[in-house]
Write an enzyme that holds these catalytic residues in place. Sequence first.
Site, PDB file in Angstrom:
ATOM      1  N   ASP A 155       0.861  -1.188   0.000  1.00  0.00           N
ATOM      2  CA  ASP A 155       0.000   0.000   0.000  1.00  0.00           C
ATOM      3  C   ASP A 155       0.893   1.232   0.000  1.00  0.00           C
ATOM      4  O   ASP A 155       2.107   1.127   0.146  1.00  0.00           O
ATOM      5  CB  ASP A 155      -0.924   0.009   1.233  1.00  0.00           C
ATOM      6  CG  ASP A 155      -0.181  -0.355   2.493  1.00  0.00           C
ATOM      7  OD1 ASP A 155       1.024  -0.030   2.600  1.00  0.00           O
ATOM      8  OD2 ASP A 155      -0.788  -0.965   3.394  1.00  0.00           O
ATOM      9  N   ASP A 185       1.609   4.971   1.694  1.00  0.00           N
ATOM     10  CA  ASP A 185       1.318   5.859   2.824  1.00  0.00           C
ATOM     11  C   ASP A 185       1.913   7.233   2.543  1.00  0.00           C
ATOM     12  O   ASP A 185       2.980   7.350   1.946  1.00  0.00           O
ATOM     13  CB  ASP A 185       1.934   5.304   4.118  1.00  0.00           C
ATOM     14  CG  ASP A 185       1.367   3.938   4.457  1.00  0.00           C
ATOM     15  OD1 ASP A 185       0.147   3.771   4.349  1.00  0.00           O
ATOM     16  OD2 ASP A 185       2.152   3.029   4.798  1.00  0.00           O
ATOM     17  N   ASP A 190       9.653   3.293  13.173  1.00  0.00           N
ATOM     18  CA  ASP A 190      10.239   2.108  13.810  1.00  0.00           C
ATOM     19  C   ASP A 190      11.636   1.751  13.290  1.00  0.00           C
ATOM     20  O   ASP A 190      12.601   1.726  14.035  1.00  0.00           O
ATOM     21  CB  ASP A 190       9.282   0.912  13.718  1.00  0.00           C
ATOM     22  CG  ASP A 190       8.858   0.578  12.288  1.00  0.00           C
ATOM     23  OD1 ASP A 190       9.148   1.371  11.362  1.00  0.00           O
ATOM     24  OD2 ASP A 190       8.229  -0.475  12.086  1.00  0.00           O
TER      25      ASP A 190
HETATM   26  P1  ATP Z   1       3.823  -3.140   4.953  1.00  0.00           P
HETATM   27  O1  ATP Z   1       2.638  -2.212   4.733  1.00  0.00           O
HETATM   28  O2  ATP Z   1       4.493  -3.585   3.723  1.00  0.00           O
HETATM   29  O3  ATP Z   1       3.522  -4.244   5.892  1.00  0.00           O
HETATM   30  P2  ATP Z   1       4.944  -0.815   6.177  1.00  0.00           P
HETATM   31  O4  ATP Z   1       6.364  -0.505   6.570  1.00  0.00           O
HETATM   32  O5  ATP Z   1       4.315   0.095   5.181  1.00  0.00           O
HETATM   33  O6  ATP Z   1       4.944  -2.299   5.701  1.00  0.00           O
HETATM   34  P3  ATP Z   1       2.775  -0.130   7.895  1.00  0.00           P
HETATM   35  O7  ATP Z   1       2.233  -0.921   9.044  1.00  0.00           O
HETATM   36  O8  ATP Z   1       1.927   0.100   6.709  1.00  0.00           O
HETATM   37  O9  ATP Z   1       4.109  -0.864   7.496  1.00  0.00           O
HETATM   38  O10 ATP Z   1       3.263   1.238   8.499  1.00  0.00           O
HETATM   39  C1  ATP Z   1       3.642   2.354   7.693  1.00  0.00           C
HETATM   40  C2  ATP Z   1       4.854   3.051   8.302  1.00  0.00           C
HETATM   41  O11 ATP Z   1       4.506   3.569   9.587  1.00  0.00           O
HETATM   42  C3  ATP Z   1       6.049   2.148   8.559  1.00  0.00           C
HETATM   43  O12 ATP Z   1       6.859   2.020   7.426  1.00  0.00           O
HETATM   44  C4  ATP Z   1       6.748   2.876   9.678  1.00  0.00           C
HETATM   45  O13 ATP Z   1       7.509   3.955   9.164  1.00  0.00           O
HETATM   46  C5  ATP Z   1       5.610   3.459  10.478  1.00  0.00           C
HETATM   47  N1  ATP Z   1       5.201   2.578  11.593  1.00  0.00           N
HETATM   48  C6  ATP Z   1       4.291   1.599  11.557  1.00  0.00           C
HETATM   49  N2  ATP Z   1       4.144   1.011  12.747  1.00  0.00           N
HETATM   50  C7  ATP Z   1       4.978   1.652  13.589  1.00  0.00           C
HETATM   51  C8  ATP Z   1       5.295   1.535  14.976  1.00  0.00           C
HETATM   52  N3  ATP Z   1       4.697   0.603  15.721  1.00  0.00           N
HETATM   53  N4  ATP Z   1       6.211   2.376  15.503  1.00  0.00           N
HETATM   54  C9  ATP Z   1       6.796   3.319  14.746  1.00  0.00           C
HETATM   55  N5  ATP Z   1       6.560   3.477  13.438  1.00  0.00           N
HETATM   56  C10 ATP Z   1       5.669   2.673  12.856  1.00  0.00           C
HETATM   57 MG    MG Z   2       2.303   0.020   4.536  1.00  0.00          MG
END
Ligand code: ATP
Ligand code: MG
Length: 451
Positions: free
Chosen positions: A79, A81, A158
Amino acid sequence: MYTTAINVLKRLTHFFNRSSSRKATDDQCVLTSNEHSLDPADICKNAREVVRVLQSRNFEAYVVGGCVRDILLGLKPKDFDIATNATPQQVKRLFRRSRIIGRRFQIVHVQFGRDIIEVTTFRSNDTEHTNLVQQTESGLLTRDNKFGSLVDDATRRDLTINALYYDTEKNCLHDYCDGLDDLESRTIRIIGTPSIRYSEDPVRMLRVARFAGKLGFDIDPKSSKPMVKLGSKLKHVSSPRMFDETLKLFMSGYGLDVFERLLEYKLFAHLVPQTNRLIEQGHPTALAMVKQALTNTDLRIQNKQRVTPAFIYAAMLWPAVQKTAQELQNHGQPATTAINKAASEVISNQIPITAIPKRFTLAMREIWAMQLTLSKRGGNRAKRLMEQPRFRAAYDFVLLREQTGEQLDGLGDWWTKYQDVDEETRQQMVQKLNAGQSKGRRPRRRPRQSD
Ligand code: ATP
Ligand code: MG
């Protein structure tokens, strides 16, 4: 439109060519178009549109997180963001089809047809002098709505590889946490002091394991060191969030690799403790059961087949259900009663940790109960069983049990054949079964009154 192997190579070459002296100031964290290899066309049209609209109103806006990371690695993003300095209310006003969601984090969902773009306002991790950020005594953040600058936002994310910001309008990449270096060296590294970041949000430990498994990266030793000790903090995370996180761990197509990391850092103990205990005690099939279920799930996802949390949880909890049912039977309970009681007990131990919704626990119970009924195939039973809505899952479960070494007397093969043959052969199969059974059948005992 997603990256070809050549593009991946080009992107990685870019990393190597970057001057390592770059990061002295904030400005030097910004890579211009000839210093990085991203192309605005890599980003989905709707995400670019959100950035364009926000920037046209003089807000800052970037594509951020997993999508930037995945594109740089040549993977297809899940996705897109967006991060911006516009507040959720300001974002909402700019997009007609948008709504604010969340409490712990307020975010805006902007809708384009069936596509949803998630927009978050830059946040700061500053926990002092504000009631917009709340923390419990153990350091857990219960509210995290203090807005900040782009750099604040980068440092509260994170992982370093998740803190890359791409400006699709100016075609620049912002890297404040050395995320590109970590992508290059294939390292999972938590931003800031690991023990503090895990205490603020213990789910970050699960995310470390998840991305290490998904990307096949090594975990930086400083990031992994506190995990074993702090794993028990996962009990502070709400059970609905934990359930969602377990789905991301086990149902994203790389569950087996993630599970290996969870075992290594003793985190599985805090997710499915009943099964973890059996694994640690050397139960003959518990480890194989979890591994095989995840292997099969990964394969199904690869083949674009349907997967359900009910099946995965049924498999992960089966060793505990079977053990409890056996103990109840040893105490004189009939097999059916024993399995139903064991199911209730095991599920009610699991729910406070991961809130499995009722529709899934009902399906799990049915799958488990049918493990008994699938072996009773005489008369018209086989035909009737096949018509039950849960038959397919229960049959797959029999195959899974056999794959992990349970001896079921050829039950899986029998059902595989039964489904495959014509009506006449089916009748013959059942007759053969009846004959076999009646040969060795003992005279029927009257049921005892207490049964
Ligand atoms: P994917 O969607 O492929 O699983 P993602 O890295 O995009 O991976 P998301 O859960 O969509 O993960 O979160 C978007 C972004 O928000 C992450 O890349 C990170 O920068 C931030 N993020 C998400 N969860 C946390 C957390 N628990 N603590 C700090 N930052 C976070
Ligand atoms: Mg994501």
